[in-house]
Design an enzyme around this catalytic site. Structure first.
Site, PDB file in Angstrom:
ATOM      1  N   LYS A   9       5.721  -3.737 -12.511  1.00 50.37           N
ATOM      2  CA  LYS A   9       5.445  -4.750 -11.439  1.00 50.37           C
ATOM      3  C   LYS A   9       3.989  -4.704 -10.402  1.00 50.37           C
ATOM      4  O   LYS A   9       3.504  -3.465 -10.877  1.00 50.37           O
ATOM      5  CB  LYS A   9       6.686  -4.472 -10.454  1.00 50.37           C
ATOM      6  N   TYR A  49      13.881 -13.896 -14.241  1.00 55.92           N
ATOM      7  CA  TYR A  49      14.907 -13.583 -12.824  1.00 55.92           C
ATOM      8  C   TYR A  49      16.143 -14.787 -12.678  1.00 55.92           C
ATOM      9  O   TYR A  49      17.116 -14.532 -11.898  1.00 55.92           O
ATOM     10  CB  TYR A  49      14.475 -13.758 -12.258  1.00 55.92           C
ATOM     11  N   PHE A  57      18.175 -13.049  -2.544  1.00 58.39           N
ATOM     12  CA  PHE A  57      16.625 -12.075  -2.096  1.00 58.39           C
ATOM     13  C   PHE A  57      15.794 -12.842  -3.872  1.00 58.39           C
ATOM     14  O   PHE A  57      14.251 -12.250  -3.996  1.00 58.39           O
ATOM     15  CB  PHE A  57      16.630 -11.245  -2.475  1.00 58.39           C
ATOM     16  N   ARG A  89      15.634   2.794 -19.534  1.00 56.72           N
ATOM     17  CA  ARG A  89      16.656   2.655 -18.584  1.00 56.72           C
ATOM     18  C   ARG A  89      16.808   4.201 -17.301  1.00 56.72           C
ATOM     19  O   ARG A  89      17.159   4.406 -16.029  1.00 56.72           O
ATOM     20  CB  ARG A  89      17.861   2.273 -18.335  1.00 56.72           C
ATOM     21  N   THR A  95      18.449   0.167  -9.547  1.00 53.33           N
ATOM     22  CA  THR A  95      17.904  -1.183  -9.474  1.00 53.33           C
ATOM     23  C   THR A  95      17.655  -0.700  -7.302  1.00 53.33           C
ATOM     24  O   THR A  95      16.176  -0.726  -6.936  1.00 53.33           O
ATOM     25  CB  THR A  95      19.101  -2.224  -9.613  1.00 53.33           C
ATOM     26  N   ARG A 106      11.711   5.076 -10.791  1.00 55.47           N
ATOM     27  CA  ARG A 106      12.040   4.125  -9.414  1.00 55.47           C
ATOM     28  C   ARG A 106      12.600   4.910  -8.135  1.00 55.47           C
ATOM     29  O   ARG A 106      12.228   4.706  -6.886  1.00 55.47           O
ATOM     30  CB  ARG A 106      12.852   3.480  -9.102  1.00 55.47           C
ATOM     31  N   ASN A 120      10.753  -2.293  -6.588  1.00 57.23           N
ATOM     32  CA  ASN A 120      10.734  -0.525  -7.170  1.00 57.23           C
ATOM     33  C   ASN A 120      10.581  -0.125  -8.879  1.00 57.23           C
ATOM     34  O   ASN A 120      10.575   0.133 -10.072  1.00 57.23           O
ATOM     35  CB  ASN A 120      13.166  -1.401  -7.967  1.00 57.23           C
ATOM     36  N   HIS A 123      10.554  -2.847 -14.515  1.00 57.46           N
ATOM     37  CA  HIS A 123      11.748  -3.840 -15.364  1.00 57.46           C
ATOM     38  C   HIS A 123      11.590  -3.014 -16.728  1.00 57.46           C
ATOM     39  O   HIS A 123      10.965  -2.581 -17.054  1.00 57.46           O
ATOM     40  CB  HIS A 123      10.833  -5.052 -14.770  1.00 57.46           C
ATOM     41  N   GLU A 134      14.590 -11.990 -22.950  1.00 60.21           N
ATOM     42  CA  GLU A 134      13.237 -11.158 -22.410  1.00 60.21           C
ATOM     43  C   GLU A 134      11.881 -11.536 -23.922  1.00 60.21           C
ATOM     44  O   GLU A 134      10.486 -11.478 -22.964  1.00 60.21           O
ATOM     45  CB  GLU A 134      13.680  -9.737 -21.798  1.00 60.21           C
TER      46      GLU A 134
HETATM   47  P1  DAT Z   1      17.684  -4.295 -12.944  1.00 56.38           P
HETATM   48  O1  DAT Z   1      15.902  -4.610 -11.920  1.00 56.38           O
HETATM   49  O2  DAT Z   1      18.116  -2.359 -12.639  1.00 56.38           O
HETATM   50  O3  DAT Z   1      18.301  -4.807 -14.091  1.00 56.38           O
HETATM   51  P2  DAT Z   1      18.553  -7.060 -11.333  1.00 56.38           P
HETATM   52  O4  DAT Z   1      18.449  -7.565 -13.238  1.00 56.38           O
HETATM   53  O5  DAT Z   1      19.819  -7.057 -10.986  1.00 56.38           O
HETATM   54  O6  DAT Z   1      18.297  -4.745 -11.667  1.00 56.38           O
HETATM   55  O7  DAT Z   1      18.086  -7.021 -10.387  1.00 56.38           O
HETATM   56  C1  DAT Z   1      16.589  -7.664 -10.504  1.00 56.38           C
HETATM   57  C2  DAT Z   1      16.107  -7.291  -9.962  1.00 56.38           C
HETATM   58  O8  DAT Z   1      16.012  -8.156  -8.360  1.00 56.38           O
HETATM   59  C3  DAT Z   1      15.690  -5.799  -9.285  1.00 56.38           C
HETATM   60  O9  DAT Z   1      15.094  -5.034  -9.913  1.00 56.38           O
HETATM   61  C4  DAT Z   1      15.450  -5.835  -7.595  1.00 56.38           C
HETATM   62  C5  DAT Z   1      15.610  -6.827  -7.718  1.00 56.38           C
HETATM   63  N1  DAT Z   1      17.201  -6.588  -6.292  1.00 56.38           N
HETATM   64  C6  DAT Z   1      18.825  -6.059  -7.221  1.00 56.38           C
HETATM   65  N2  DAT Z   1      19.613  -6.199  -6.638  1.00 56.38           N
HETATM   66  C7  DAT Z   1      18.601  -6.489  -4.850  1.00 56.38           C
HETATM   67  C8  DAT Z   1      19.078  -6.656  -3.434  1.00 56.38           C
HETATM   68  N3  DAT Z   1      20.340  -6.100  -3.173  1.00 56.38           N
HETATM   69  N4  DAT Z   1      18.233  -6.678  -2.517  1.00 56.38           N
HETATM   70  C9  DAT Z   1      16.941  -7.252  -2.949  1.00 56.38           C
HETATM   71  N5  DAT Z   1      16.210  -6.768  -4.357  1.00 56.38           N
HETATM   72  C10 DAT Z   1      17.651  -7.044  -5.019  1.00 56.38           C
HETATM   73 MG    MG Z   2      17.938  -6.706 -14.411  1.00 61.21          MG
END
Ligand code: DAT
Ligand code: MG
Length: 164
Positions: A9, A49, A57, A89, A95, A106, A120, A123, A134
């Site tokens: 990122k 996303y 968020f 992962r 996350t 991360r 973080n 991805h 994706e």
């Molecule tokens: P991951 O990236 O581990 O697959 P995810 O798909 O649930 O997690 O979410 C995508 C991204 O969104 C994640 O890398 C960071 C952001 N994110 C997730 N939960 C969040 C939260 N509670 N507050 C802020 N950002 C968040």
């Molecule tokens: Mg995800």
């Protein structure tokens, strides 16, 4: 063979972490079958996303991946090999960077801003369905040096830039 999408990122690029992250990922012994630097559009970010579009968020997440807070580019890669999704992962960590194992990518490099954005750094696709969606979103068949998913020949009239 399994494939997974990895995105370093904008914070990862800005903080000059690319080399370190690739070194960590090489522990998996997976193969890189696609890689490119991408300027992320709002459309691409929102589509990537889309499962999170109702989250509070979401708008900040889109801005973050577009590079509004760091630099306007990401490094997108496709890794291939046995259990690619799980292996990547695991090295990425949880996350929430504050909950991620400290030796994960991360955990080591991520942070949560005072505004609440999870920066973080990386991805990684979460499961086979996400990985396929994706990879197809970020890469065209010609950009992947592997038998990825079925593809067809298509004649397309597109305006492309060429070297002047
Ligand atoms: P991951 O990236 O581990 O697959 P995810 O798909 O649930 O997690 O979410 C995508 C991204 O969104 C994640 O890398 C960071 C952001 N994110 C997730 N939960 C969040 C939260 N509670 N507050 C802020 N950002 C968040
Ligand atoms: Mg995800």
């Amino acid at each position: 063979m399994e494939m997974t999408l990895v995105i370093i990122k904008p914070d990862g690029l800005k903080k000059s972490l690319t080399g370190n992250i690739l070194t960590r990922l090489s522990e998996t012994k997976l193969e890189i079958v696609g890689a490119k630097v991408v300027r992320v559009s709002k459309e691409l970010a929102s589509e990537h996303y889309r499962a999170l579009k109702d989250k509070p968020f979401f708008a900040d997440l889109v801005k973050y991946i577009m590079g509004e807070y760091h630099t306007k580019r990401v490094f997108a890669l496709v890794y291939a090999g046995k259990d690619a999704i799980k292996k990547v992962r695991e090295i990425c960590g949880a996350t929430n960077p504050e909950e991620a194992d400290s030796v994960s990518i991360r955990g080591a490099y991520g942070r949560i801003t005072t505004k609440g954005v999870y920066e973080n750094v990386i991805h990684a696709s979460a499961n086979t369905e996400d990985a396929e969606r994706e990879i197809k979103l970020w890469f065209s068949p010609e950009e992947i040096v592997a038998e990825a998913y079925p593809a067809v020949e298509a004649e397309e009239k597109v305006r492309r830039q060429k070297w002047a």
